[in-house]
Design a protein around this motif. Structure first.
Motif, PDB file in Angstrom:
ATOM      1  N   TYR A  16      -6.551   2.287  10.022  1.00 29.66           N
ATOM      2  CA  TYR A  16      -5.219   2.822   9.765  1.00 29.66           C
ATOM      3  C   TYR A  16      -4.784   3.751  10.899  1.00 29.66           C
ATOM      4  O   TYR A  16      -3.689   3.615  11.438  1.00 29.66           O
ATOM      5  N   HIS A  20      -1.872   1.703  12.627  1.00 29.11           N
ATOM      6  CA  HIS A  20      -0.662   1.858  11.822  1.00 29.11           C
ATOM      7  C   HIS A  20       0.577   2.073  12.690  1.00 29.11           C
ATOM      8  O   HIS A  20       1.626   1.475  12.431  1.00 29.11           O
ATOM      9  N   ARG A  24       3.832  -0.415  12.620  1.00 28.83           N
ATOM     10  CA  ARG A  24       5.120   0.082  12.158  1.00 28.83           C
ATOM     11  C   ARG A  24       6.199  -0.116  13.215  1.00 28.83           C
ATOM     12  O   ARG A  24       7.303  -0.564  12.916  1.00 28.83           O
ATOM     13  N   ALA A  38       8.280   0.864   7.658  1.00 29.93           N
ATOM     14  CA  ALA A  38       7.242   1.772   7.159  1.00 29.93           C
ATOM     15  C   ALA A  38       6.633   1.226   5.864  1.00 29.93           C
ATOM     16  O   ALA A  38       5.411   1.264   5.677  1.00 29.93           O
ATOM     17  N   GLU A  39       7.474   0.688   4.997  1.00 27.20           N
ATOM     18  CA  GLU A  39       6.977   0.133   3.738  1.00 27.20           C
ATOM     19  C   GLU A  39       6.084  -1.085   3.978  1.00 27.20           C
ATOM     20  O   GLU A  39       5.015  -1.210   3.391  1.00 27.20           O
ATOM     21  N   GLN A  42       2.703  -0.126   5.392  1.00 27.76           N
ATOM     22  CA  GLN A  42       1.808   0.311   4.321  1.00 27.76           C
ATOM     23  C   GLN A  42       1.261  -0.893   3.563  1.00 27.76           C
ATOM     24  O   GLN A  42       0.081  -0.940   3.228  1.00 27.76           O
ATOM     25  N   ASP A  43       2.111  -1.878   3.307  1.00 24.84           N
ATOM     26  CA  ASP A  43       1.679  -3.083   2.589  1.00 24.84           C
ATOM     27  C   ASP A  43       0.556  -3.806   3.332  1.00 24.84           C
ATOM     28  O   ASP A  43      -0.336  -4.384   2.704  1.00 24.84           O
ATOM     29  N   VAL A  46      -2.486  -2.014   2.399  1.00 24.79           N
ATOM     30  CA  VAL A  46      -2.786  -2.224   0.979  1.00 24.79           C
ATOM     31  C   VAL A  46      -3.418  -3.603   0.796  1.00 24.79           C
ATOM     32  O   VAL A  46      -4.377  -3.759   0.037  1.00 24.79           O
TER      33      VAL A  46
END
Length: 175
Positions: A16, A20, A24, A38-39, A42-43, A46
Motif C-alpha cells: 500500500y 497506492h 491513485r 481515490a475510491e 482503495q478498492d 481491498v
C-alpha cells in the motif's frame, strides 16, 4: 515479497505504501476525477485484502496491482454505462411508478452483475443468450441469425443458463 500467514498484513501495508500513490494518480488520469480515483485505488487494495496473493518480487507486485487497477477502471466505466442507461429509463417513467431508492440500488447491482456475467461468456454464447432473452427469438431464428446449427444454439443457451445458475448461487451466498 512472498507472504507467509504471519506477515500478510505487513506485506499488504508495504504494498500500500509503495504503490497506492501511483495507482491513485494513474486512475485519476484515466477517470478525470480525484474522488473516484481515490475510491478505486482503495478498492484495488481491498481486492488484494480479500484475496491475498504472494509476489516473487516488487516488479511482480507492481504488474499485478497495475492489472487489478486497469480491471477496476474497466468495471467502473461499465457500471457507469449501466447506471446511465438505467437512469434514462427511470427518467421516462411517471414519478408514481418509480421504485424506491433501495430498490433502484438493488436493480443497479443486479444489472451490473448480469453485465459482468455476459461479458465473461464466449461471444457466441452471449449473442445467443441476448437474442433469446432480450429479443425473444426462438432457437431456429437464432441459428439463422448467427449462421450456426440449432444444435449449436442449444449448446450456447445451455452454457448461458449454467452461467445464470452460477450467478444465482453467488447472489444467494451474498445474502
Amino acid at each position: 515479497m512472498t507472504a507467509s500467514p504471519g506477515t500478510a498484513g505487513s506485506d499488504l501495508e508495504n504494498l500500500y505504501r509503495a504503490h497506492h500513490g501511483w495507482i491513485r494518480q494513474w486512475l485519476q488520469r484515466k477517470l478525470g476525477n480525484a474522488h473516484d480515483a481515490a475510491e478505486l485505488a482503495q478498492d484495488v487494495f481491498v481486492r488484494l485484502l480479500s484475496k491475498p496473493r504472494s509476489f516473487n518480487d516488487a516488479e511482480h507486485a507492481k504488474a499485478y496491482l497495475g492489472r487489478v487497477s486497469r480491471n477496476a477502471c474497466v468495471d467502473f466505466w461499465r457500471r457507469r454505462r449501466i447506471e446511465q442507461a438505467y437512469m434514462e429509463v427511470l427518467a421516462a417513467q411517471p414519478e408514481q411508478l418509480l421504485p424506491s431508492l433501495e430498490h433502484q440500488a438493488i436493480i443497479l447491482e443486479t444489472l451490473a452483475q448480469l453485465q459482468a456475467m455476459i461479458d465473461r461468456m464466449p461471444k457466441r454464447v452471449a449473442q445467443a443468450f441476448c437474442l433469446a432473452q432480450l429479443q425473444g427469438m426462438k432457437q431456429r431464428e437464432i441459428a439463422v441469425q448467427l449462421k450456426v446449427s440449432e444444435r449449436s444454439v442449444n449448446n450456447y443457451l445451455a452454457q448461458a443458463m449454467y452461467q445464470c445458475l452460477l450467478l444465482e448461487v453467488e447472489l444467494d451466498a451474498s445474502l
